[in-house]
Design an enzyme around this catalytic site. Structure first.
Site, mmCIF file in Angstrom:
data_model
loop_
_atom_site.group_PDB
_atom_site.id
_atom_site.type_symbol
_atom_site.label_atom_id
_atom_site.label_comp_id
_atom_site.label_asym_id
_atom_site.label_seq_id
_atom_site.Cartn_x
_atom_site.Cartn_y
_atom_site.Cartn_z
ATOM 1 N N VAL A 1 0.834 -1.202 0.000
ATOM 2 C CA VAL A 1 0.000 0.000 0.000
ATOM 3 C C VAL A 1 0.872 1.256 0.000
ATOM 4 C CG1 VAL A 1 -1.714 1.294 1.320
ATOM 5 C CG2 VAL A 1 -1.879 -1.191 1.156
ATOM 6 N N ASP B 1 10.681 3.603 6.628
ATOM 7 C CA ASP B 1 10.385 2.240 7.085
ATOM 8 C C ASP B 1 11.299 1.917 8.253
ATOM 9 O OD1 ASP B 1 8.763 -0.202 5.440
ATOM 10 O OD2 ASP B 1 10.068 -0.788 7.097
ATOM 11 N N GLU C 1 -7.664 2.254 1.499
ATOM 12 C CA GLU C 1 -7.183 1.989 0.127
ATOM 13 C C GLU C 1 -7.958 0.801 -0.412
ATOM 14 O OE1 GLU C 1 -5.545 -0.911 -0.552
ATOM 15 O OE2 GLU C 1 -5.406 -1.626 1.508
ATOM 16 N N ARG D 1 -5.362 -3.589 -5.266
ATOM 17 C CA ARG D 1 -5.099 -5.029 -5.356
ATOM 18 C C ARG D 1 -3.617 -5.271 -5.568
ATOM 19 N NH1 ARG D 1 -8.565 -5.948 -10.415
ATOM 20 N NH2 ARG D 1 -7.749 -3.852 -10.645
ATOM 21 N N LEU E 1 -16.692 -13.213 -9.352
ATOM 22 C CA LEU E 1 -17.548 -14.399 -9.359
ATOM 23 C C LEU E 1 -16.787 -15.581 -9.956
ATOM 24 C CD1 LEU E 1 -21.126 -13.169 -10.378
ATOM 25 C CD2 LEU E 1 -20.350 -13.966 -8.144
ATOM 26 N N GLY F 1 -12.998 -21.093 -7.567
ATOM 27 C CA GLY F 1 -11.630 -21.613 -7.532
ATOM 28 C C GLY F 1 -11.349 -22.342 -6.241
ATOM 29 N N GLY G 1 -7.433 -16.243 -1.052
ATOM 30 C CA GLY G 1 -6.238 -16.284 -0.204
ATOM 31 C C GLY G 1 -5.635 -14.903 -0.099
ATOM 32 N N CYS H 1 -5.226 -10.181 2.879
ATOM 33 C CA CYS H 1 -6.299 -9.214 3.206
ATOM 34 C C CYS H 1 -7.635 -9.833 3.583
ATOM 35 C CB CYS H 1 -6.496 -8.256 2.044
ATOM 36 S SG CYS H 1 -4.993 -7.362 1.636
ATOM 37 N N ARG I 1 1.749 -15.342 1.110
ATOM 38 C CA ARG I 1 1.152 -15.184 2.440
ATOM 39 C C ARG I 1 -0.315 -15.614 2.384
ATOM 40 N NH1 ARG I 1 1.998 -9.123 3.822
ATOM 41 N NH2 ARG I 1 1.762 -8.994 1.568
HETATM 42 C C1 UGA Z 1 -8.105 -7.214 -2.013
HETATM 43 C C2 UGA Z 1 -9.160 -6.272 -2.608
HETATM 44 O O1 UGA Z 1 -9.521 -6.699 -3.910
HETATM 45 C C3 UGA Z 1 -8.620 -4.832 -2.658
HETATM 46 O O2 UGA Z 1 -9.659 -3.954 -3.107
HETATM 47 C C4 UGA Z 1 -8.173 -4.421 -1.256
HETATM 48 O O3 UGA Z 1 -7.642 -3.113 -1.257
HETATM 49 C C5 UGA Z 1 -7.109 -5.387 -0.770
HETATM 50 O O4 UGA Z 1 -7.675 -6.718 -0.742
HETATM 51 C C6 UGA Z 1 -6.689 -4.972 0.608
HETATM 52 O O5 UGA Z 1 -7.524 -5.002 1.524
HETATM 53 O O6 UGA Z 1 -5.567 -4.491 0.779
HETATM 54 P P1 UGA Z 1 -5.975 -8.506 -2.968
HETATM 55 O O7 UGA Z 1 -6.032 -9.265 -1.685
HETATM 56 O O8 UGA Z 1 -4.695 -7.942 -3.432
HETATM 57 O O9 UGA Z 1 -7.017 -7.261 -2.921
HETATM 58 O O10 UGA Z 1 -6.446 -9.501 -4.111
HETATM 59 P P2 UGA Z 1 -7.780 -9.829 -4.911
HETATM 60 O O11 UGA Z 1 -7.511 -9.593 -6.332
HETATM 61 O O12 UGA Z 1 -8.952 -9.184 -4.309
HETATM 62 O O13 UGA Z 1 -7.880 -11.426 -4.675
HETATM 63 C C7 UGA Z 1 -8.011 -11.997 -3.375
HETATM 64 C C8 UGA Z 1 -8.182 -13.496 -3.492
HETATM 65 O O14 UGA Z 1 -9.451 -13.821 -4.048
HETATM 66 C C9 UGA Z 1 -7.148 -14.187 -4.384
HETATM 67 O O15 UGA Z 1 -6.757 -15.410 -3.809
HETATM 68 C C10 UGA Z 1 -7.900 -14.415 -5.682
HETATM 69 O O16 UGA Z 1 -7.399 -15.489 -6.442
HETATM 70 C C11 UGA Z 1 -9.292 -14.716 -5.144
HETATM 71 N N1 UGA Z 1 -10.377 -14.477 -6.131
HETATM 72 C C12 UGA Z 1 -10.593 -13.218 -6.611
HETATM 73 C C13 UGA Z 1 -11.192 -15.530 -6.532
HETATM 74 O O17 UGA Z 1 -11.000 -16.685 -6.085
HETATM 75 N N2 UGA Z 1 -12.203 -15.279 -7.399
HETATM 76 C C14 UGA Z 1 -12.444 -14.033 -7.892
HETATM 77 O O18 UGA Z 1 -13.419 -13.884 -8.696
HETATM 78 C C15 UGA Z 1 -11.627 -12.978 -7.494
#
Ligand code: UGA
Length: 434
Positions: A12, A31, A147, A150, A246, A249, A253, A256, A323
């Site tokens: 972030v 940092d 924030e 992603r 949607l 999988g 993970g 967050c 992680r």
């Molecule tokens: C998530 C949110 O999308 C961000 O908006 C937020 O800012 C961030 O957390 C945070 O709180 O800092 P992130 O964890 O980087 O972002 O990743 P995502 O792209 O949201 O994916 C999270 C998990 O869900 C991954 O394991 C991904 O593979 C899974 N996922 C995502 C699915 O299984 N299906 C989907 O349709 C979308």
């Protein structure tokens, strides 16, 4: 143009630092880890993200970005101080605010004369930024600005936000911060600090809820012989629902969603409020990786001594972050069942893996096994020839935990395909269950 100090150089902090530098502001990053500061000052980022090293190098050169391990010096003459320190989960699901407390205690000793606002950007339980405001009373105004970035896409998300949420009690402070976002032309929402904190938690909870819903429907597709991609595409085409998040999988993970949902659940329990949907999303997610192993055992029987190839360890494509990766949890399960695993991930060169799990350097090397399991949706996996996979895959089985491969090409190569809510022949599958 403003002078901005950013405390905490994780995903972030770095995305914000680069984003603001791109907008023309001057950034000092602080940092507590001197090695990280030294690396950043040499242009080396602590994680992988497309384009980030180039942009960092560019702004180190222009002098618009620099890094220091001295907080007093970093904050001196800053017009805005952004806090983006880690707030990891404790064993009981609550948020560990130790890093934040240390940072605020140190800020109390800093010169904040030029500072219009201290802006908290870390994800925290509602009420935290009011506490920070009390700590900094008569020293600085405090804003909570969540924030929505992603990993793997953070700088792009920073520069193209859907909205900017600003939780503030002082209009002057809110305006000083809001002005930074004017060039991005996204709607700006002004709320109380508490509401802004809850907007962040509730947004992540809703996204996670969509994923768990998709996984539940995909599991139902398996039982009914329907195709989860068709079903969820049909559902997501309703504009009131929308197609994003949607994709079924192995479950969500990363650092967050699980942490934030557990923290929200805990906050609600403390206030005697039921958050059944949030708890349900977590329960579905707990089961989903086990479901992938169940598909494997339904096809292969006992996994004792079976050789399993794994494609993907990162918690999603586009990052080297493992992680809270559910792929790693699946490896642990396979290892406990006595399987011998060869894993490959294009972004990961070394990792501490469970017993009998080895990291190999090519996708085909991993596919020298009885069956192949796809756990991260890297697009390059689709480029590997299914015929080359078929040559060494003795049980001729592909379990695609991300529905990432081209089902027809896999079947054409003589392999059996089991996805999440998708099989090679849904009609036969239906006959088998009826
Ligand atoms: C998530 C949110 O999308 C961000 O908006 C937020 O800012 C961030 O957390 C945070 O709180 O800092 P992130 O964890 O980087 O972002 O990743 P995502 O792209 O949201 O994916 C999270 C998990 O869900 C991954 O394991 C991904 O593979 C899974 N996922 C995502 C699915 O299984 N299906 C989907 O349709 C979308």
């Amino acid at each position: 143009m403003s002078r901005i100090c950013i405390i905490g150089t994780g995903y972030v902090g770095m995305a914000s630092a680069i984003g603001f530098a791109e907008l023309g502001h001057t950034i000092v990053g602080f940092d507590i880890m001197p090695e990280r500061v030294a690396d950043l000052q040499r242009g080396i980022t602590p994680y992988r993200e497309a384009g980030i090293e180039e942009t960092l190098a560019k702004h180190l050169k222009t002098g618009r970005m620099r890094f220091t391990a001295n907080q007093q010096e970093a904050v001196r003459s800053a017009q805005l101080v952004l806090i983006s320190v880690g707030t990891p989960a404790l064993a009981d699901g609550s948020c560990d605010l130790t890093g934040l407390r240390q940072c605020v205690a140190a800020l109390r000793k800093c010169d904040l004369t030029d500072c219009a606002a201290v802006v908290l950007r870390s994800t925290v339980p509602p009420g935290t930024s009011d506490d920070v405001a009390k700590q900094l009373e008569n020293i600085a105004e405090v804003i909570y600005a969540p924030e929505f970035l992603r990993e793997g896409n953070a700088v792009a998300d920073f520069l193209k936000p859907d909205r900017t949420v600003i939780g503030a009690e002082s209009i002057t402070a809110a305006v000083a911060y809001a002005t930074l976002f004017e060039p991005l032309q996204a709607p700006i929402m002004l709320t109380s600090r508490r509401s802004a904190e809850l907007i962040k938690g509730a947004s992540n909870a809703f996204l996670a809820l969509k994923i768990s819903f998709a996984n539940e429907i995909a599991n139902l597709c398996d039982a009914l012989g329907a195709d989860s991609l068709d079903v969820l595409r049909g559902v997501g085409s309703d504009r009131r629902i929308g197609p994003a998040f949607l994709m079924p999988g192995i479950g969500f993970g990363g650092p967050c969603f699980e942490k934030d949902l557990k923290s929200l659940e805990r906050t609600a329990t403390r206030r005697m409020v039921n958050c059944e949907l949030v708890s349900g999303a977590l329960r579905v997610n707990e089961r989903q990786p086990k479901r992938i192993v169940e598909i494997l055992t339904a096809e292969l029987g006992s996994l004792q001594g079976r050789r399993i190839g794994v494609w993907g360890l990162a918690f999603k494509a586009g990052t080297d972050d493992i992680r809270d990766s559910l792929a790693v949890r699946i490896l642990e399960d396979l290892s406990e069942r006595g399987a011998i695993v060869r894993a490959f991930d294009p972004a990961i060169r070394s990792a501490n893996l469970p017993e009998n799990c080895t990291l190999v350097t090519t996708a085909l090397d991993a596919a020298d096994a009885d069956a192949l399991l796809v756990l991260t949706e890297w697009p390059e996996f689709r480029e590997v020839s299914p015929h080359a996979i078929a040559r060494n895959l003795s049980a001729r089985l592909v379990v695609d935990g991300r529905n990432a491969l081209d089902i027809e090409r896999i079947v054409d190569a003589g392999l059996r395909y089991r996805g999440v809510g998708r099989t090679a022949d849904p009609v036969l599958e239906l006959e088998a269950v009826s």
